[in-house]
Scaffold this motif. Structure first.
Motif, PDB file in Angstrom:
ATOM      1  N   THR A  18      -0.523 -21.923   7.618  1.00  0.00           N
ATOM      2  CA  THR A  18      -0.641 -23.341   7.973  1.00  0.00           C
ATOM      3  C   THR A  18      -2.076 -23.736   8.290  1.00  0.00           C
ATOM      4  O   THR A  18      -2.422 -24.906   8.218  1.00  0.00           O
ATOM      5  CB  THR A  18       0.267 -23.685   9.168  1.00  0.00           C
ATOM      6  N   ASP A  19      -2.917 -22.747   8.619  1.00  0.00           N
ATOM      7  CA  ASP A  19      -4.325 -23.027   8.889  1.00  0.00           C
ATOM      8  C   ASP A  19      -5.201 -22.850   7.651  1.00  0.00           C
ATOM      9  O   ASP A  19      -6.417 -22.925   7.719  1.00  0.00           O
ATOM     10  CB  ASP A  19      -4.836 -22.133  10.014  1.00  0.00           C
ATOM     11  N   GLY A  20      -4.571 -22.584   6.482  1.00  0.00           N
ATOM     12  CA  GLY A  20      -5.304 -22.430   5.236  1.00  0.00           C
ATOM     13  C   GLY A  20      -5.743 -21.004   4.937  1.00  0.00           C
ATOM     14  O   GLY A  20      -6.376 -20.755   3.917  1.00  0.00           O
ATOM     15  N   THR A  21      -5.418 -20.067   5.814  1.00  0.00           N
ATOM     16  CA  THR A  21      -5.804 -18.671   5.615  1.00  0.00           C
ATOM     17  C   THR A  21      -4.857 -18.002   4.623  1.00  0.00           C
ATOM     18  O   THR A  21      -3.644 -18.113   4.756  1.00  0.00           O
ATOM     19  CB  THR A  21      -5.758 -17.907   6.957  1.00  0.00           C
ATOM     20  N   PRO A  22      -5.391 -17.286   3.624  1.00  0.00           N
ATOM     21  CA  PRO A  22      -4.528 -16.561   2.689  1.00  0.00           C
ATOM     22  C   PRO A  22      -4.062 -15.246   3.328  1.00  0.00           C
ATOM     23  O   PRO A  22      -4.818 -14.592   4.048  1.00  0.00           O
ATOM     24  CB  PRO A  22      -5.448 -16.287   1.494  1.00  0.00           C
ATOM     25  N   TRP A  23      -2.821 -14.877   3.058  1.00  0.00           N
ATOM     26  CA  TRP A  23      -2.251 -13.620   3.543  1.00  0.00           C
ATOM     27  C   TRP A  23      -1.609 -12.875   2.388  1.00  0.00           C
ATOM     28  O   TRP A  23      -1.178 -13.472   1.412  1.00  0.00           O
ATOM     29  CB  TRP A  23      -1.221 -13.882   4.635  1.00  0.00           C
ATOM     30  N   HIS A  24      -1.520 -11.564   2.546  1.00  0.00           N
ATOM     31  CA  HIS A  24      -1.055 -10.697   1.469  1.00  0.00           C
ATOM     32  C   HIS A  24      -0.254  -9.547   2.070  1.00  0.00           C
ATOM     33  O   HIS A  24      -0.559  -9.071   3.157  1.00  0.00           O
ATOM     34  CB  HIS A  24      -2.297 -10.151   0.763  1.00  0.00           C
ATOM     35  N   ARG A  25       0.777  -9.117   1.361  1.00  0.00           N
ATOM     36  CA  ARG A  25       1.465  -7.880   1.729  1.00  0.00           C
ATOM     37  C   ARG A  25       2.031  -7.246   0.472  1.00  0.00           C
ATOM     38  O   ARG A  25       2.203  -7.913  -0.545  1.00  0.00           O
ATOM     39  CB  ARG A  25       2.531  -8.095   2.795  1.00  0.00           C
ATOM     40  N   THR A  26       2.313  -5.950   0.534  1.00  0.00           N
ATOM     41  CA  THR A  26       2.759  -5.196  -0.631  1.00  0.00           C
ATOM     42  C   THR A  26       4.040  -4.449  -0.298  1.00  0.00           C
ATOM     43  O   THR A  26       4.186  -3.912   0.800  1.00  0.00           O
ATOM     44  CB  THR A  26       1.674  -4.173  -1.048  1.00  0.00           C
ATOM     45  N   GLY A  30       9.382   2.483  -2.653  1.00  0.00           N
ATOM     46  CA  GLY A  30      10.505   2.864  -1.800  1.00  0.00           C
ATOM     47  C   GLY A  30      11.119   1.699  -1.044  1.00  0.00           C
ATOM     48  O   GLY A  30      12.105   1.856  -0.336  1.00  0.00           O
ATOM     49  N   GLY A  31      10.523   0.499  -1.175  1.00  0.00           N
ATOM     50  CA  GLY A  31      11.072  -0.694  -0.535  1.00  0.00           C
ATOM     51  C   GLY A  31      10.445  -1.065   0.791  1.00  0.00           C
ATOM     52  O   GLY A  31      10.826  -2.052   1.398  1.00  0.00           O
ATOM     53  N   THR A  32       9.496  -0.279   1.282  1.00  0.00           N
ATOM     54  CA  THR A  32       8.848  -0.563   2.556  1.00  0.00           C
ATOM     55  C   THR A  32       7.728  -1.588   2.364  1.00  0.00           C
ATOM     56  O   THR A  32       6.947  -1.490   1.422  1.00  0.00           O
ATOM     57  CB  THR A  32       8.233   0.727   3.143  1.00  0.00           C
ATOM     58  N   TRP A  33       7.679  -2.580   3.263  1.00  0.00           N
ATOM     59  CA  TRP A  33       6.641  -3.611   3.198  1.00  0.00           C
ATOM     60  C   TRP A  33       5.473  -3.251   4.091  1.00  0.00           C
ATOM     61  O   TRP A  33       5.657  -2.770   5.217  1.00  0.00           O
ATOM     62  CB  TRP A  33       7.203  -4.957   3.640  1.00  0.00           C
ATOM     63  N   SER A  34       4.268  -3.515   3.618  1.00  0.00           N
ATOM     64  CA  SER A  34       3.069  -3.363   4.439  1.00  0.00           C
ATOM     65  C   SER A  34       3.013  -4.530   5.418  1.00  0.00           C
ATOM     66  O   SER A  34       3.658  -5.560   5.204  1.00  0.00           O
ATOM     67  CB  SER A  34       1.820  -3.373   3.555  1.00  0.00           C
ATOM     68  N   PRO A  35       2.201  -4.413   6.478  1.00  0.00           N
ATOM     69  CA  PRO A  35       2.007  -5.571   7.351  1.00  0.00           C
ATOM     70  C   PRO A  35       1.200  -6.656   6.621  1.00  0.00           C
ATOM     71  O   PRO A  35       0.498  -6.361   5.656  1.00  0.00           O
ATOM     72  CB  PRO A  35       1.208  -5.011   8.532  1.00  0.00           C
ATOM     73  N   TRP A  36       1.311  -7.892   7.089  1.00  0.00           N
ATOM     74  CA  TRP A  36       0.504  -8.964   6.526  1.00  0.00           C
ATOM     75  C   TRP A  36      -0.965  -8.691   6.822  1.00  0.00           C
ATOM     76  O   TRP A  36      -1.313  -8.254   7.915  1.00  0.00           O
ATOM     77  CB  TRP A  36       0.892 -10.319   7.126  1.00  0.00           C
ATOM     78  N   SER A  37      -1.821  -8.938   5.845  1.00  0.00           N
ATOM     79  CA  SER A  37      -3.261  -8.750   6.017  1.00  0.00           C
ATOM     80  C   SER A  37      -4.000  -9.756   5.149  1.00  0.00           C
ATOM     81  O   SER A  37      -3.416 -10.391   4.276  1.00  0.00           O
ATOM     82  CB  SER A  37      -3.668  -7.325   5.644  1.00  0.00           C
ATOM     83  N   LEU A  38      -5.291  -9.868   5.399  1.00  0.00           N
ATOM     84  CA  LEU A  38      -6.124 -10.729   4.570  1.00  0.00           C
ATOM     85  C   LEU A  38      -6.380 -10.012   3.252  1.00  0.00           C
ATOM     86  O   LEU A  38      -6.663  -8.812   3.250  1.00  0.00           O
ATOM     87  CB  LEU A  38      -7.445 -11.031   5.272  1.00  0.00           C
TER      88      LEU A  38
END
Length: 50
Positions: A18-26, A30-38
């Motif tokens: 909402t502040d315009g910052t892009p976020w990414h996760r992978t 095995g189905g496990t998600w990484s934490p959100w990061s720049l």
């Protein structure tokens, strides 16, 4: 939000906060998600923006 499955079986998700910052996760194969990061660029590419 956009999601992109990759040939190696992982998936990448990109969102804009909402502040315009892009976020990414992978998601691993095995189905496990990484934490959100720049998102980061592996190497500078002056022909494309990252």
């Amino acid at each position: 939000m956009t999601s992109e499955p990759l040939p190696n079986g992982t998936e990448q998700v990109f969102v804009i906060g909402t502040d315009g910052t892009p976020w990414h996760r992978t998601r691993s194969t095995g189905g496990t998600w990484s934490p959100w990061s720049l998102p980061t660029c592996p190497e500078p590419d002056y022909n494309a923006s990252c």
